[in-house]
Design a protein around this motif. Structure first.
Motif, short mmCIF file in Angstrom:
data_model
loop_
_atom_site.label_atom_id
_atom_site.label_comp_id
_atom_site.label_asym_id
_atom_site.label_seq_id
_atom_site.Cartn_x
_atom_site.Cartn_y
_atom_site.Cartn_z
N SER A 209 -12.74 -4.86 -1.74
CA SER A 209 -13.82 -5.80 -1.46
C SER A 209 -13.33 -7.04 -0.73
O SER A 209 -14.12 -7.76 -0.11
CB SER A 209 -14.51 -6.21 -2.77
N GLY A 210 -12.01 -7.32 -0.78
CA GLY A 210 -11.46 -8.48 -0.11
C GLY A 210 -10.92 -8.19 1.27
O GLY A 210 -10.44 -9.10 1.96
N ILE A 211 -10.96 -6.93 1.70
CA ILE A 211 -10.41 -6.53 3.00
C ILE A 211 -11.54 -6.45 4.01
O ILE A 211 -12.49 -5.67 3.84
CB ILE A 211 -9.69 -5.17 2.89
N THR A 212 -11.47 -7.24 5.06
CA THR A 212 -12.51 -7.28 6.09
C THR A 212 -12.27 -6.23 7.16
O THR A 212 -11.18 -5.65 7.27
CB THR A 212 -12.55 -8.65 6.76
N ASP A 213 -13.30 -5.99 7.97
CA ASP A 213 -13.17 -5.04 9.08
C ASP A 213 -12.09 -5.50 10.06
O ASP A 213 -11.37 -4.67 10.62
CB ASP A 213 -14.51 -4.90 9.82
N GLU A 214 -11.97 -6.80 10.25
CA GLU A 214 -10.95 -7.32 11.16
C GLU A 214 -9.55 -7.05 10.62
O GLU A 214 -8.64 -6.68 11.37
CB GLU A 214 -11.15 -8.82 11.37
N MET A 215 -9.38 -7.19 9.32
CA MET A 215 -8.07 -6.90 8.71
C MET A 215 -7.73 -5.42 8.85
O MET A 215 -6.55 -5.06 9.01
CB MET A 215 -8.09 -7.30 7.23
N LYS A 216 -8.73 -4.55 8.79
CA LYS A 216 -8.49 -3.11 8.90
C LYS A 216 -7.97 -2.72 10.28
O LYS A 216 -7.37 -1.65 10.45
CB LYS A 216 -9.76 -2.34 8.59
N GLY A 243 -5.98 -12.48 6.18
CA GLY A 243 -7.37 -12.62 6.56
C GLY A 243 -8.25 -12.83 5.34
O GLY A 243 -7.88 -12.44 4.22
N ASN A 244 -9.41 -13.45 5.54
CA ASN A 244 -10.38 -13.65 4.47
C ASN A 244 -9.76 -14.39 3.28
O ASN A 244 -10.16 -14.18 2.13
CB ASN A 244 -10.94 -12.29 4.02
#
Length: 296
Positions: A209-216, A243-244
């Motif tokens: 839940s803490g991992i954003t699309d940008e981090m992926k 990130g985030n």
């Protein structure tokens, strides 16, 4: 699981295709990088597809080690697996150890003969049985599907992530070179999303839940090393991602470490120290309770 060998086949075919060409280069010289590397690998991709089993699943009489480290902010897991497989028919053992909690240890042993395999329980798992050892029916999948065996599962998952990434974008290949010891080394940037998707590490919902699309989209630098004969020597993945408001660090590796012998396999204790699981239902129940303790 059934699809994984085919997927890995593709990427290792690409990797192994580099071996022939690199063998003609001087030690330490590089083969093409970036777009050129993707094209170079792609032209030889299909020709070497049948190398999978020889490279991971069918390397026999070998010992291996794998390490896993994943940190999310202050939470982390760190573990190792040391394994050996030897003989014909083959005996196998895998020893899993947590580097965070020394009591978190478990050994899986499949003898060459007989219908059963064994588990040796470390302190964390003592509640699973009244004795230190447990016997159960052998897993057919573990004998017929190479990547079902815990001893090489990390290598399979990492190769799987490379394959899926390569099939989506050939440009993930960043370079390749021949090393002084005549090994070949390939580097690629695998998107963090593929690391997650192919379950190199199974992350709980609280972390996902803490991992954003940008981090992926962040790259996971991946290195594959091959022996002079084209067999796999080592595969590794490493990244630091922010990130985030979160920080992620990961390091995963697998390597073959030497030649195995029967001395690498454990000796079974007296029968009084072994709890017998008589059938598949009992084995399934044991695995369920084991996964609950592991938090899977």
């Amino acid at each position: 699981m059934n699809k994984r060998p085919t997927i890995i086949l593709c990427v290792l075919g690409a990797v192994l295709a580099l071996t022939t060409a690199c063998g003609q280069a001087r030690a330490g010289t590089a083969v093409p990088k970036g777009d050129d590397a993707a094209t170079y690998v792609g032209t030889k991709f299909e020709a070497a597809m049948n190398k999978l089993q020889d490279t991971i699943g069918d390397q026999r009489d070998v010992t291996s080690e794998s390490g896993a480290y994943f940190r999310f902010d202050e939470k982390y897991v760190r573990s190792t697996i040391s394994s050996a497989r030897t003989g014909s028919p083959e005996g196998r053992v895998s020893r899993q150890r947590s580097q965070k909690n020394p009591d978190d240890s478990i050994d899986w042993y499949t003898p060459a003969d007989g219908p059963v395999e064994y588990v040796y329980l470390g302190p964390v798992y003592k509640s699973l049985a009244p004795t230190p050892w447990v016997s159960m029916l052998k897993s057919e999948a573990g004998l017929t599907i190479p990547c079902a065996w815990v001893g090489i599962i990390h290598a399979c998952k990492m190769a799987d992530a490379i394959a899926v990434s390569y099939n989506a974008d050939k440009k993930i290949v960043k370079g390749a070179k021949s090393l002084p010891d005549k090994r070949t080394e390939l580097t690629a940037d695998v998107p963090f999303a593929k690391f997650i998707e192919r379950r190199v590490e199974i992350l709980p919902t609280s972390i996902m839940s803490g991992i954003t699309d940008e981090m992926k989209k962040a790259p996971v630098r991946t290195t594959v090393s091959l022996n002079p004969d084209g067999t796999l020597s080592q595969i590794a993945m490493e990244a630091k991602i922010e990130g985030n408001g979160h920080k992620i660090e990961l390091r995963y590796d697998f390597r073959f470490t030497g030649k195995a012998s029967t001395q690498d396999l454990p000796k079974l204790p007296d029968a009084s120290q072994i709890t017998v699981l008589p059938d598949k239902a009992a084995k399934d129940d044991f695995n369920r309770r084991y996964n609950e303790l592991k938090g899977v």
